[in-house]
Design an enzyme around this catalytic site. Structure first.
Site, PDB file in Angstrom:
ATOM      1  CB  ALA A 124      -1.064   0.516   1.396  1.00  0.00           C
ATOM      2  CG  ASN A 125       0.600   4.662  -2.365  1.00  0.00           C
ATOM      3  OD1 ASN A 125      -0.956   5.714  -1.512  1.00  0.00           O
ATOM      4  ND2 ASN A 125      -0.214   4.171  -2.945  1.00  0.00           N
ATOM      5  NE  ARG A 126       4.598   7.205   4.562  1.00  0.00           N
ATOM      6  CZ  ARG A 126       4.645   6.417   5.872  1.00  0.00           C
ATOM      7  NH1 ARG A 126       3.410   6.954   6.969  1.00  0.00           N
ATOM      8  NH2 ARG A 126       6.076   5.908   6.034  1.00  0.00           N
TER       9      ARG A 126
END
Ligand code: C5P
Length: 401
Positions: free
Chosen positions: A211-213
């Protein structure tokens, strides 16, 4: 003169933020509004009726039982003889009265007697704002059809404490008032838009993912801003914790491939704004069972495969929307990379932002962006993500007009 001829009743209640109401009066009048102020006893402890009257150029109403005030207009006419009532600042106490239908001074009586739209700008200590009683009152007032602007997060004027409770800035209140009074201006009516937002989650196995932020704040705000201008918006969102924006069709997806399918399903469209932070890679072979940690064997090898580029697909599609916008989250060479992206992805506009950690933009609430088009570069000041969204929706509307 966006508020030319509009009559606004401004109810000022007793909080330190009342000092900002002086500026609010100026800002409203600058835009052509007539402002009639009502002050509670508490408000008069913070700012004087003399100052409020001088700025609004007229009578300041303070007393329910004043013969002079009643002869002038009377509290019922005061409540109805306006296009909008703004309550700024709205204290916890005044909101509690409003939610319960109390009418024990001029301000609360006017608010009970009115049939006009009401815009509330709360201001209070963060603990008071998060108190269960205030939460209930706000919920009641929203259900009763009142609109809210703010409060914002930040330092309290009295110092020492930070959190949600600062009154919205005068210009934000003005913008909210303009929106409420200008429901008829819908330059994107009849236009279809598709917006992507949030991160994607690419599964490693049934419990783990890449995932990412990305928070989805910017994409969701853009979907809401386009809808506000009348567009029929489909928002394709990766996993986020945000509420669905009002008046928008939301399709929830997890992976990039699902996001692409949903975006293609939303075509034909006039507008595509691809804001999602799509994972560039997925795990090549999906593990249907949880990968076991076997002592002595070390970490498992993870083979990655490239994900589809949704923006690029849309930018070169046979049903390409008239306006295609991409975002470029960069940590270096923001402008050069934006220009290359504009060309490669077939976009009309790349909104480039610097997401290096010190900017706090990824997942934050503010954004400073550069607009890169074939015609050149335009730099916007540091704005909230809602403001960026509003301006961008305006830019798109102009481009389509
Ligand atoms: O190539 P890069 O990821 O920097 O490009 C960013 C832009 O491309 C964003 O608008 C993003 O939503 C879009 N994008 C996409 N699909 C991908 C990767 C990026 O739509 N797989």
């Amino acid at each position: 003169m966006s508020l030319a001829g509009k009559r606004i009743l401004l109810v000022i209640s007793g909080g330190i933020a009342a000092y900002k109401s002086l500026d609010l009066i100026r800002r409203l009048r600058e835009r052509g509004a007539q402002v009639r102020p009502v002050m509670t006893a508490g408000a008069r402890e913070f700012v004087t009726p003399l100052a409020v009257g001088a700025l609004s150029s007229g009578h300041v109403y303070t007393d329910l039982f004043s013969r002079e005030d009643e002869q002038d207009v009377g509290h019922i006419r005061l409540a109805r003889d306006c296009d909008l009532i703004i309550v700024a600042p709205a204290t916890a106490d005044l909101m509690a009265k409003m939610a319960n239908g109390l009418a024990e001074d001029l301000a609360s009586t006017v608010l009970l007697a009115t049939d006009r739209p009401v815009l509330v700008a709360p201001a209070m200590n963060p603990k008071m704002w998060s108190h269960a009683a205030t939460r209930r009152n706000v919920e009641t007032l929203r259900r009763d059809g009142l609109s809210f602007v703010g409060p914002n997060a930040g330092e309290m004027a009295e110092g020492g404490e930070a959190g949600l409770g600062r009154m919205a800035e005068p210009l934000e209140i003005v913008a909210a008032a303009e929106d409420l009074l200008d429901g008829g201006r819908k330059p994107l009516a009849g236009r279809r838009a598709v917006v992507t937002s949030g991160p994607t989650h690419e599964p490693i196995d049934p419990v783990r993912y890449i995932a990412n932020r990305s928070s989805g704040r910017q994409g969701h705000a853009i979907a809401a801003a386009l809808a506000k201008l009348g567009a029929d918006v489909t928002l394709v969102s990766g996993p986020v914790t945000l509420p669905d924006p009002r008046g928008v069709k939301v399709i929830k997806v997890e992976r990039a491939e699902e996001m692409l399918a949903a975006v293609l399903g939303a075509l034909p469209a006039d507008i595509a704004v691809m804001v999602a932070a799509v994972a560039d890679w997925r795990v090549a072979t999906e593990n249907t069972e949880k990968i076991k940690k076997t002592p002595g064997e070390g970490p498992p090898p993870l083979m990655l495969a490239e994900n589809p580029d949704i923006l690029k697909t849309i930018g070169h599609h046979a049903q390409r929307p008239k306006v295609v916008v991409g975002f470029a989250a960069e940590t270096q060479d923001v402008e050069d990379n934006g220009r290359v992206k504009l060309r490669k992805k077939g976009a009309d506009l790349i909104v480039a932002n610097d997401v290096s950690p010190e900017t706090g933009i990824m997942g934050g609430t503010r954004n400073s962006v550069k607009l890169i088009t074939a015609a050149g570069i335009e730099e916007w000041p540091d704005l909230s993500k809602d403001e960026v969204a509003g301006r961008l929706a305006g830019w798109i509307a102009e481009r389509l007009s």
